[in-house]
Design an enzyme around this catalytic site. Sequence first.
Site, PDB file in Angstrom:
ATOM      1  N   ASN A 115       0.766  -1.567   0.043  1.00 49.03           N
ATOM      2  CA  ASN A 115       0.163  -0.192  -0.427  1.00 49.03           C
ATOM      3  C   ASN A 115       0.734   0.815   0.114  1.00 49.03           C
ATOM      4  OD1 ASN A 115      -1.004   2.082   0.645  1.00 49.03           O
ATOM      5  ND2 ASN A 115      -2.663   1.093   2.442  1.00 49.03           N
ATOM      6  N   TYR A 162      -8.005  -3.616  -2.309  1.00 52.17           N
ATOM      7  CA  TYR A 162      -7.636  -2.794  -1.047  1.00 52.17           C
ATOM      8  C   TYR A 162      -9.321  -2.574  -0.237  1.00 52.17           C
ATOM      9  CZ  TYR A 162      -7.697   1.683   1.165  1.00 52.17           C
ATOM     10  OH  TYR A 162      -7.856   2.952   1.817  1.00 52.17           O
ATOM     11  N   ASP A 198      -4.046  -5.083   1.236  1.00 54.43           N
ATOM     12  CA  ASP A 198      -4.819  -4.076   2.423  1.00 54.43           C
ATOM     13  C   ASP A 198      -6.168  -4.759   2.665  1.00 54.43           C
ATOM     14  OD1 ASP A 198      -5.092  -2.323   4.940  1.00 54.43           O
ATOM     15  OD2 ASP A 198      -4.537  -0.354   3.667  1.00 54.43           O
ATOM     16  N   ASN A 203      -6.748  -4.051   5.865  1.00 57.58           N
ATOM     17  CA  ASN A 203      -8.181  -3.264   6.593  1.00 57.58           C
ATOM     18  C   ASN A 203      -8.470  -3.749   7.820  1.00 57.58           C
ATOM     19  OD1 ASN A 203      -7.415  -0.614   6.021  1.00 57.58           O
ATOM     20  ND2 ASN A 203      -8.470  -0.329   4.291  1.00 57.58           N
ATOM     21  N   ASP A 212       2.501   4.828   4.599  1.00 57.03           N
ATOM     22  CA  ASP A 212       2.558   4.111   6.335  1.00 57.03           C
ATOM     23  C   ASP A 212       2.330   3.494   6.088  1.00 57.03           C
ATOM     24  OD1 ASP A 212       0.136   4.988   4.931  1.00 57.03           O
ATOM     25  OD2 ASP A 212      -1.270   5.543   6.431  1.00 57.03           O
ATOM     26  N   HIS A 213       2.329   2.714   5.147  1.00 58.27           N
ATOM     27  CA  HIS A 213       2.528   0.913   5.232  1.00 58.27           C
ATOM     28  C   HIS A 213       4.339   0.331   4.797  1.00 58.27           C
ATOM     29  CE1 HIS A 213      -1.981  -0.493   5.078  1.00 58.27           C
ATOM     30  NE2 HIS A 213      -2.201   0.865   5.213  1.00 58.27           N
TER      31      HIS A 213
END
EC number: 3.1.-.-
Length: 383
Positions: free
Chosen positions: A137, A237, A276, A278, A373-374
């Site tokens: 990501n 995603y 991702d 989540n 941030d990933h």
Amino acid sequence: MPPKRGRPPKVAKAAERNEEEGKSKKKRVNKKSENEIEIEEPVKKKQKLPESTNHDQDVNVNNSSTEKEKNQNSKEKNGAKKNEKVKAKITDKAPQANDKSQTSTNKAETNLDDIDYECHKENADGEKANFKICSWNVAGIRAVIKKKGIEYLVKEDADIIALQETKCNLKDIPNEAKLKGYHRYFVDSKKAGYCGLALYSKKEPIKVSNGLKNPEFDIEGRLITAEFDTFYLINVYVPNAGQKLKTLPKRLEWNQAFKKHVQELDKKKPVIICGDMNVAHHEIDLKNPKTNTKNAGFTKEERDDMTDFLESGFVDSFRLLYPDKTDAYTFWAYFNNARAKNVGWRLDYYLVSERMKNKICDIVNRDKVYGSDHCPVIFYGKL
């Protein structure tokens, strides 16, 4: 909140001061209400000052200045304490869509020469890896290009690269993102700068399709499915449940549509799902589970849906190989220096059909690769 203080008393006259010197100087505390307390300070003894032509005025001015300084210092201390309390309450939270209130403290530079790009493990059948997948990501493909993202991908040299959150319209894909030696597939969102996926493959897939064939979901560019000779590869995603879980119902509806899509493919060939998701499935998958049970990514509903999906015939590859490994995260919030402290979440997965699990050699979280941030997650297998 600290108690409110009353105004400082006026300085007593000389005669009154002499009379007050013999009296007790204890503080009187008057309770005004349940939450507000007024504290009266005792009258202070006259300070001995150098002679002056206007001695009384000197005393008054000096006392007034002293009281102002005390009040100012008290406010500063109370403000500092309040800030400390606020900081103490900050915990790592699930990623929120379009949250611009976070301040980035993550390291952005990657030392590409410090990374071991090879696999040194064998699968359950004793076979060495011959296939590599890189899932990442990137939180904006144009942004990650400026942070050695493309240089990293070239060095990783994976057979398949799956990127999420490219946040770029097809017409604006930078030339740097058109990696040489790969067949390239992009899908964007109808909403500019939102979601988006990229898929690169050295070998041309038999077929590539986008979305779930669901108009409500497919306008956001969240799914690419590629068919190969012996398996399907899905780059995904998954929707975030949002701040205050406002999009949790949509997320749960997506989960069911996605599960149906994957099950139909799994009847034909084994499936590898990367991306991702989540959700942090278990408490071991995030740093602070106790404080995040009502936050997006760690609600009971989301975790139960992940359990349900896996029980339908799929395996979490990382936990298959590392069932008890702690502090193994793939996402760190941009605030409170979370990445440096390793206060993170494991949100990025390789979910594979049960009958493929013995093909997996290793799953590696590239937590020393920065720029998003990933971090990238690498799949090694014998395919």
